[in-house]
Design an enzyme around this catalytic site. Structure first.
Site, short mmCIF file in Angstrom:
data_model
loop_
_atom_site.label_atom_id
_atom_site.label_comp_id
_atom_site.label_asym_id
_atom_site.label_seq_id
_atom_site.Cartn_x
_atom_site.Cartn_y
_atom_site.Cartn_z
N LYS A 19 3.60 -4.74 26.85
CA LYS A 19 4.02 -5.82 26.17
C LYS A 19 4.35 -7.16 26.82
O LYS A 19 3.42 -7.97 26.85
CB LYS A 19 4.79 -5.89 25.01
CG LYS A 19 5.10 -6.81 24.23
CD LYS A 19 6.24 -6.63 23.36
CE LYS A 19 6.66 -8.03 22.58
NZ LYS A 19 5.91 -8.13 21.51
N LYS A 116 -6.46 -1.37 9.97
CA LYS A 116 -5.62 -0.05 10.20
C LYS A 116 -6.18 1.34 10.60
O LYS A 116 -7.30 1.35 10.21
CB LYS A 116 -4.66 0.15 9.00
CG LYS A 116 -3.56 -0.58 8.89
CD LYS A 116 -2.77 -0.23 7.54
CE LYS A 116 -1.52 -1.35 7.40
NZ LYS A 116 -0.51 -1.03 8.48
N ARG A 521 1.80 -6.15 20.18
CA ARG A 521 2.79 -6.24 19.14
C ARG A 521 3.21 -4.93 18.85
O ARG A 521 2.36 -3.94 18.66
CB ARG A 521 2.14 -6.98 17.91
CG ARG A 521 3.09 -7.32 17.08
CD ARG A 521 2.48 -7.88 15.55
NE ARG A 521 3.33 -7.30 14.47
CZ ARG A 521 4.60 -7.79 14.10
NH1 ARG A 521 5.37 -8.87 15.16
NH2 ARG A 521 5.23 -7.48 13.24
N TRP A 567 7.25 1.31 5.32
CA TRP A 567 7.45 0.89 6.79
C TRP A 567 8.82 1.22 7.62
O TRP A 567 9.04 0.30 8.37
CB TRP A 567 7.51 -0.92 6.56
CG TRP A 567 6.28 -1.31 6.33
CD1 TRP A 567 4.90 -0.64 6.40
CD2 TRP A 567 5.73 -2.86 5.93
NE1 TRP A 567 4.03 -1.44 5.92
CE2 TRP A 567 4.72 -2.72 5.49
CE3 TRP A 567 6.58 -4.04 5.59
CZ2 TRP A 567 3.82 -3.93 5.12
CZ3 TRP A 567 5.99 -5.07 5.00
CH2 TRP A 567 4.64 -5.16 4.83
N CYS A 649 -0.35 -7.86 -0.47
CA CYS A 649 -1.27 -8.74 0.50
C CYS A 649 -1.63 -7.61 1.63
O CYS A 649 -1.36 -6.41 1.61
CB CYS A 649 -0.54 -9.77 1.37
SG CYS A 649 1.14 -9.31 2.08
N HIS A 700 -2.01 -17.40 6.89
CA HIS A 700 -2.17 -16.83 8.06
C HIS A 700 -3.00 -17.69 9.21
O HIS A 700 -2.93 -17.41 10.49
CB HIS A 700 -2.96 -15.57 8.10
CG HIS A 700 -2.53 -14.73 7.00
ND1 HIS A 700 -2.65 -14.69 5.69
CD2 HIS A 700 -1.67 -13.46 7.14
CE1 HIS A 700 -2.04 -13.78 4.98
NE2 HIS A 700 -1.21 -13.47 6.06
N1 GLN Z 1 8.65 -12.48 0.13
C1 GLN Z 1 8.16 -12.15 1.42
C2 GLN Z 1 7.75 -13.48 2.08
O1 GLN Z 1 7.51 -14.45 1.64
C3 GLN Z 1 6.81 -11.56 1.45
C4 GLN Z 1 6.26 -11.27 2.75
C5 GLN Z 1 5.01 -10.32 2.46
O2 GLN Z 1 4.27 -10.13 1.69
N2 GLN Z 1 4.68 -9.57 3.65
O3 GLN Z 1 8.06 -13.54 3.38
ZN ZN Z 2 2.37 -11.30 1.62
#
Ligand code: GLN
Ligand code: ZN
Length: 769
Positions: A19, A116, A521, A567, A649, A700
């Site tokens: 990394k 993924k 990462r 996670w 998401c 993003h």
């Molecule tokens: N509540 C979290 C944020 O706004 C949600 C993050 C996510 O969906 N990965 O950072």
């Molecule tokens: Zn999100």
């Protein structure tokens, strides 16, 4: 005599050397030769680990600078046309351009897509094909790495991704079937295998994880064609499958002309019998009995039970003892965990320790009574025993509560259509209410303050005052920007799972338990080792503080049980469902406390719901049932007038929309802006019953969206959703963005909502005459 095998080893290095080298190289601070030297050293160390443990089949070709799938794309010359200009440059420029995009010297190309790797948290670079894609051997990574090991006196078993899996992982631009490319691809595979044979390899490992999935007829045909072509190389082929069971594909798999088949007995011990009936008398069976994807010590007794069953039908000469899959998904070396609680440490094994386990189980297969084998079995049984009975793990109060779970706990007091009236009356929000997903920019200043606090350079009081200041600024900003439902900003959180894990009982953390997620990462998942409970409120302090600063209703922010589970490294001594429901109860307590503290909108984030979906379609309903139930368990404790939000998401959700609806959140916000509201297609056929905030801008990307773009997206949403259903929000949290982008974007978002709101009102007036 059975022999041992390792399917692949983590390539980031025990101290994330790769990394660090990659990131310096990308910044221009390290030259190519030094990067290569680091990589070479990591490979040598990995091989030495395997050699030292006495692994017979040592993996090579498993190293990649960025991703093993990308290595294959590069190796086969399947370079998408937009990189044409880079083809003449040095090999690394082209390789990293495909991985990360390239914006230099007049060339401006975006990266290839990333997704993924099956149901892991590793991401691979998706090959891009076209009907006219041509393949040629441009870069022989397996041969290079085989020779490199050989020069160090180590004969390895090279690993390649099989042709059917490689093509199936890709996307075809013109919509054609990637498998049609197989006849053009096979000659290149033959070339690679021949080169390995010429270099002195005896075996090759061909990874075909797709064989453990639901196969189309095309794929089945492709398997027969592919392996017919590959058998001619003269190399012995170990066909490896993992992450699921062969099930209905067992007969097909063992009928292929291969010298050995590897099965994942950790994921699916039940497939052993089918393997034993289907294995051919000339084939080797490789038993994946050491979990390559988790951190727990292998239970030797359980593993040997499987091995003994195999021994009844297959002589040991034809057995291989191996990890369930590549060890890529495990942290590198437990010995580097110097501060971990010693009792918990005695239950763990990282990649280096897993090699020892593979070697020991192989020895035990061949000579159960050997003294060192007996000693190791006894020590392992003792570790299993202390873990099984440890007070640290088993919490009677949690178990008692779990025993009392009932269906009523999964249900809100009233149905949505009845409770929404109470929510409207209490919250008094305008049409198309605006909000955000929770986090605001985690600036350098905030990260530095946290680091200083952790290093003891800021006192708790100082850090607390700092966070109060940031929260105040954030609320003030949102009121000024006229956002209807403000949030506190999440400045006190490092990570949406770790933050909760640190406050929950049953959790611990490693110092160096890094696993590659993609490229450079890495993630360091927290470890759930015991029954989970919540000793005290986790988020009430900051949410209440934020609410004290404004009359607008502040939305509280929690991470949901499925995401916390997904996670983390999860305990292997009880079903995931049980662990998930324990977490759900802890979140339920938090929801209740937030409501008691006067918070009447509570968001429970579940971005990871989709990625927990099992690989085999027939396993999905069971998962979806407990995942949805866990969410409901965490949420359904509140009064009708308290509004539950959720957020999703990182995936496409269209195929599980009915299950998402069954979660029964009053409002869901969902990522969609990048795919130009493709999500909305789902609502043409499926009437989403509750409220929904389709993300109107892509957080993003650093790009600031214009008001008109968001208005256009909202109009599209209003075509398939009722105005009373629609919320206006970004598509994810803002933590990775800077204020410079967030401020204009949010103001434009609010303006867009207001514009449509007044249009809708005017329209209504006209309609009412
Ligand atoms: N509540 C979290 C944020 O706004 C949600 C993050 C996510 O969906 N990965 O950072
Ligand atoms: Zn999100």
């Amino acid at each position: 005599m059975a022999i041992s095998a390792n399917l692949g080893f983590p390539r980031i290095g025990a101290n994330r050397e790769l990394k660090k080298a990659l990131e310096s190289f990308w910044k221009g601070e390290l030259n190519e030769a030094s990067l290569e030297a680091t990589a070479k050293e990591i490979r040598a160390t990995n091989w030495k680990h395997q050699q030292a443990t006495g692994i017979a089949h040592i993996a090579s070709g498993d190293f990649a600078y960025y991703d093993q799938v990308l290595n294959h794309t590069h190796m086969f010359g399947a370079i998408p046309p937009r990189y044409e200009a880079l083809k003449t440059k040095d090999k690394l420029s082209l390789y990293f351009a495909m991985a990360r995009g390239h914006q230099k010297d007049g060339v401006d190309v975006v990266a290839m897509e990333m997704t993924k790797w099956f149901d892991t948290n590793y991401h691979y670079i998706v090959p891009e094909f076209d009907t006219d894609t041509k393949f040629s051997l441009t870069h022989n990574y397996p041969l290079e790495q085989f020779n490199e090991a050989k020069a160090q006196g180590i004969t390895t078993r090279p690993v390649v991704i099989g042709p059917v899996t490689f093509l199936s992982l890709g996307k075809t631009r013109s919509g054609g079937n990637a498998l049609d490319l197989l006849p053009k691809l096979l000659p290149v595979y033959q070339q690679v295998l021949k080169s390995l044979k010429d270099a002195g390899a005896e075996w090759v490992q061909i990874d075909e994880p797709f064989l453990a999935l639901d196969l189309s007829d095309d794929q089945k045909k492709a398997y027969i064609e592919a392996f017919d072509a590959l058998k001619t190389s003269g190399l012995k082929i170990m066909l490896t499958t993992y992450f699921a069971g062969l099930r209905d594909n067992a007969a097909l798999t063992f009928a292929l002309p291969v010298d050995g088949v590897h099965i994942d007995l950790v994921r699916e011990p039940g497939q052993l019998d089918a393997a034993l009936t289907n294995v051919k008398p000339n084939q080797v069976l490789s038993l994946g009995v050491v979990n390559g994807r988790n951190i727990w010590k292998t239970n030797y007794e359980a593993a040997l039970k499987l091995i003994d069953r195999a021994l009844e039908k297959v002589p040991s000469e034809r057995l291989v003892i191996a990890g369930s899959c590549s060890l890529l998904h495990s942290p590198v070396d437990l010995n580097n965990e110097t501060t971990l609680d010693s009792e918990i440490k005695s239950w763990l094994a990282f990649a280096v320790q897993k090699l020892d386990e593979i070697a020991l189980l192989t020895k035990a297969t061949n000579d159960r009574n050997a003294e060192d084998v007996q000693a190791a079995l006894a020590a392992n049984a003792k570790a299993m025993q202390t873990r099984a009975t440890s007070k640290r793990i088993h919490d009677d109060a949690v178990k008692a509560r779990m025993a009392k779970l009932n269906d009523d706990m999964l249900k809100r007091k009233s149905e949505f259509k009845n409770r929404i009236g109470a929510q409207d009356a209490l919250l008094k929000l305008p049409l198309l209410p605006t909000t955000t997903i929770g986090s605001f920019p985690q600036t350098v200043e905030i990260r530095e303050a946290r680091a200083q606090f952790k290093a003891g350079k800021l006192t708790e009081a100082q850090y607390d005052a700092f966070l109060e200041e940031k929260t105040k600024e954030c609320i003030k900003y949102q009121v000024d920007a006229d956002i209807d439902v403000p949030v506190h900003g999440e400045f006190e959180r490092n990570d949406m799972v770790e933050y909760f894990g640190e406050q929950l009982k049953g959790y611990t953390f490693t110092k160096n338990g890094w696993v590659q997620s993609y490229g450079s990462r890495c993630v360091k998942p927290p470890v759930i080792f015991g029954d989970v409970s919540r000793p005290q409120a986790m988020t009430v302090r900051w949410t209440k503080f934020a609410q004290s600063l404004t009359d607008r209703p502040v939305k509280g922010m929690l991470t949901g049980p499925v995401t916390i589970l997904q996670w983390s490294f999860v305990r292997d001594d009880q079903p995931r469902e049980i662990t998930c429901k324990q977490i759900a109860l802890a979140i339920r307590d938090e929801v209740e406390d937030l409501e008691k503290a006067g918070i009447r909108l509570i968001q429970i984030d579940e971005p990871a719901v989709r990625e927990g979906l099992p690989l085999r379609a027939s396993d999905r309903p069971a998962y979806l049932t407990w995942a949805v139930d866990s969410f409901r368990l965490s949420a359904a404790v509140v009064e009708d007038a308290t509004q539950i939000h959720t957020h999703m998401c990182y995936a496409e959700f269209n195929d599980i929309m009915p299950n998402i609806a069954a979660m029964d959140a009053d409002v869901i916000s969902i990522e969609t802006s990048r795919s130009a509201m493709e999500l909305l297609d789902a609502f043409v056929d499926f009437k989403y019953p509750n409220q929904i905030g389709p993300g109107v801008y892509d957080i993003h990307s650093p790009r600031v969206p214009r008001e008109e773009e968001m208005t256009k997206l909202l109009r599209k949403a209003l075509e398939v959703l009722e105005p009373s259903q629609v919320w206006v929000n970004p598509d994810c949290g803002l933590k990775t963005r800077g204020w410079k982008e967030v401020d204009p974007a949010l103001r434009a978002m609010v303006a867009s909502a207001k514009k449509l709101r007044s249009e809708l009102k005017a329209h209504k007036k006209v309609a009412n005459g």
